[in-house]
Design a protein around this motif. Structure first.
Motif, mmCIF file in Angstrom:
data_model
loop_
_atom_site.group_PDB
_atom_site.id
_atom_site.type_symbol
_atom_site.label_atom_id
_atom_site.label_comp_id
_atom_site.label_asym_id
_atom_site.label_seq_id
_atom_site.Cartn_x
_atom_site.Cartn_y
_atom_site.Cartn_z
ATOM 1 N N UNK A 130 21.756 -47.801 -49.204
ATOM 2 C CA UNK A 130 21.489 -46.395 -48.920
ATOM 3 C C UNK A 130 20.389 -45.891 -49.843
ATOM 4 N N UNK A 131 19.193 -45.672 -49.315
ATOM 5 C CA UNK A 131 18.081 -45.216 -50.152
ATOM 6 C C UNK A 131 18.277 -43.783 -50.643
ATOM 7 N N UNK A 132 17.526 -43.396 -51.670
ATOM 8 C CA UNK A 132 17.702 -42.074 -52.291
ATOM 9 C C UNK A 132 17.592 -40.903 -51.335
ATOM 10 N N UNK A 133 16.741 -41.024 -50.317
ATOM 11 C CA UNK A 133 16.561 -39.917 -49.378
ATOM 12 C C UNK A 133 17.823 -39.541 -48.630
ATOM 13 N N UNK A 134 18.796 -40.462 -48.590
ATOM 14 C CA UNK A 134 20.063 -40.184 -47.899
ATOM 15 C C UNK A 134 21.051 -39.403 -48.774
ATOM 16 N N UNK A 135 20.833 -39.432 -50.084
ATOM 17 C CA UNK A 135 21.853 -38.910 -50.991
ATOM 18 C C UNK A 135 22.144 -37.415 -50.831
ATOM 19 N N UNK A 136 21.136 -36.538 -50.670
ATOM 20 C CA UNK A 136 21.480 -35.117 -50.540
ATOM 21 C C UNK A 136 22.409 -34.821 -49.360
ATOM 22 N N UNK A 137 22.202 -35.503 -48.231
ATOM 23 C CA UNK A 137 23.057 -35.276 -47.059
ATOM 24 C C UNK A 137 24.466 -35.786 -47.330
ATOM 25 N N UNK A 185 27.478 -38.602 -55.852
ATOM 26 C CA UNK A 185 27.032 -37.452 -56.628
ATOM 27 C C UNK A 185 26.092 -37.864 -57.756
ATOM 28 N N UNK A 186 26.442 -38.944 -58.452
ATOM 29 C CA UNK A 186 25.586 -39.399 -59.554
ATOM 30 C C UNK A 186 24.268 -39.962 -59.034
ATOM 31 N N UNK A 187 24.308 -40.677 -57.922
ATOM 32 C CA UNK A 187 23.073 -41.194 -57.331
ATOM 33 C C UNK A 187 22.153 -40.035 -56.940
ATOM 34 N N UNK A 188 22.724 -39.001 -56.332
ATOM 35 C CA UNK A 188 21.910 -37.837 -55.961
ATOM 36 C C UNK A 188 21.321 -37.179 -57.207
ATOM 37 N N UNK A 189 22.125 -37.026 -58.247
ATOM 38 C CA UNK A 189 21.663 -36.368 -59.467
ATOM 39 C C UNK A 189 20.468 -37.087 -60.073
ATOM 40 N N UNK A 190 20.470 -38.407 -60.014
ATOM 41 C CA UNK A 190 19.394 -39.194 -60.616
ATOM 42 C C UNK A 190 18.224 -39.438 -59.663
ATOM 43 N N UNK A 192 18.476 -41.627 -57.237
ATOM 44 C CA UNK A 192 18.592 -43.068 -56.998
ATOM 45 C C UNK A 192 19.289 -43.328 -55.664
ATOM 46 N N UNK A 193 19.344 -44.603 -55.292
ATOM 47 C CA UNK A 193 20.069 -45.020 -54.098
ATOM 48 C C UNK A 193 21.309 -45.815 -54.484
ATOM 49 N N UNK A 194 22.030 -46.279 -53.459
ATOM 50 C CA UNK A 194 23.272 -47.036 -53.665
ATOM 51 C C UNK A 194 23.162 -48.390 -52.990
ATOM 52 N N UNK A 195 23.623 -49.420 -53.671
ATOM 53 C CA UNK A 195 23.777 -50.739 -53.055
ATOM 54 C C UNK A 195 25.190 -51.223 -53.299
#
Length: 199
Positions: A130-137, A185-190, A192-195
């Protein structure tokens, strides 16, 4: 041995700066490198103690011992309770969990997260990308769902579970959701994305 998952949040730019064929080893080293000072299965965040390795964080989901199996059981519980959950909460949890790990359960077929599919361009054995652009949603879905989780207790208690098995209690079910909420939440704050590495 069953399927396992190792969850990382990562600086996308750092991973993509590596050659495509080197990304798998880069992520494996981040997840399992010898630089950690703690137990791999200890709940919560951990990070490398080595200088310059500040581009990722590892998260150990509680009560899973690294296994992916609790996600299957959580999905089974959700299949049996979702019709008893209020539509607003049901819809947001369908989306939040589908994008992270449920991926079209029988009763959620056609629901989906509403996000366009993005094929992973990395040469890595991943369960989740999940790339960073997905995190806010996704983090927005979590912020909507989190204050309402107590409303799931009654529907959960109506289903037949083994309290000593995987995700056998309401608390274990909510713990799994809450852990994923912490990761997102932490990924969005930074930024960053998730793997999720398959292991």
């Amino acid at each position: 041995m069953g399927l396992g998952i190792e969850v990382l949040i990562a600086d996308w730019g750092r991973v993509e700066a590596a050659a495509p064929e080197a990304r798998h080893d880069l992520l494996i080293d981040a997840a399992f490198g010898e630089a950690y000072s703690d137990d791999l299965f200890e709940h919560g965040w951990s990070w490398s103690t080595q200088p310059g390795e500040d581009w990722y964080r590892r998260y150990a989901l509680r009560n899973t011992c690294g296994s992916y199996k609790p996600h299957f059981y959580a999905g089974h519980r959700w299949d049996h309770m979702r019709d008893s959950v209020t539509p607003g909460l049901r819809d947001v949890l369908d989306r939040f969990n589908d994008v992270l790990f449920w991926h079209g359960l029988e009763d959620t077929t056609g629901v989906g997260p509403g996000l366009p599919e993005l094929p992973c361009p990395w040469e890595a054995d991943l369960l989740l990308w999940l790339p960073p652009g997905r995190m806010p949603v996704i983090a927005g879905w979590w912020r909507e769902a989190a204050p309402q989780l107590d409303a799931l207790r009654e529907p959960f208690d109506r289903i037949d579970t083994d309290p000593d098995g995987w995700v056998g209690t309401f608390e274990a079910f909510v713990d799994l959701l809450t852990d994923w909420g912490e990761v997102v939440t932490e990924a969005e704050r930074r930024g960053w994305g998730i793997v999720g590495l398959r292991c």
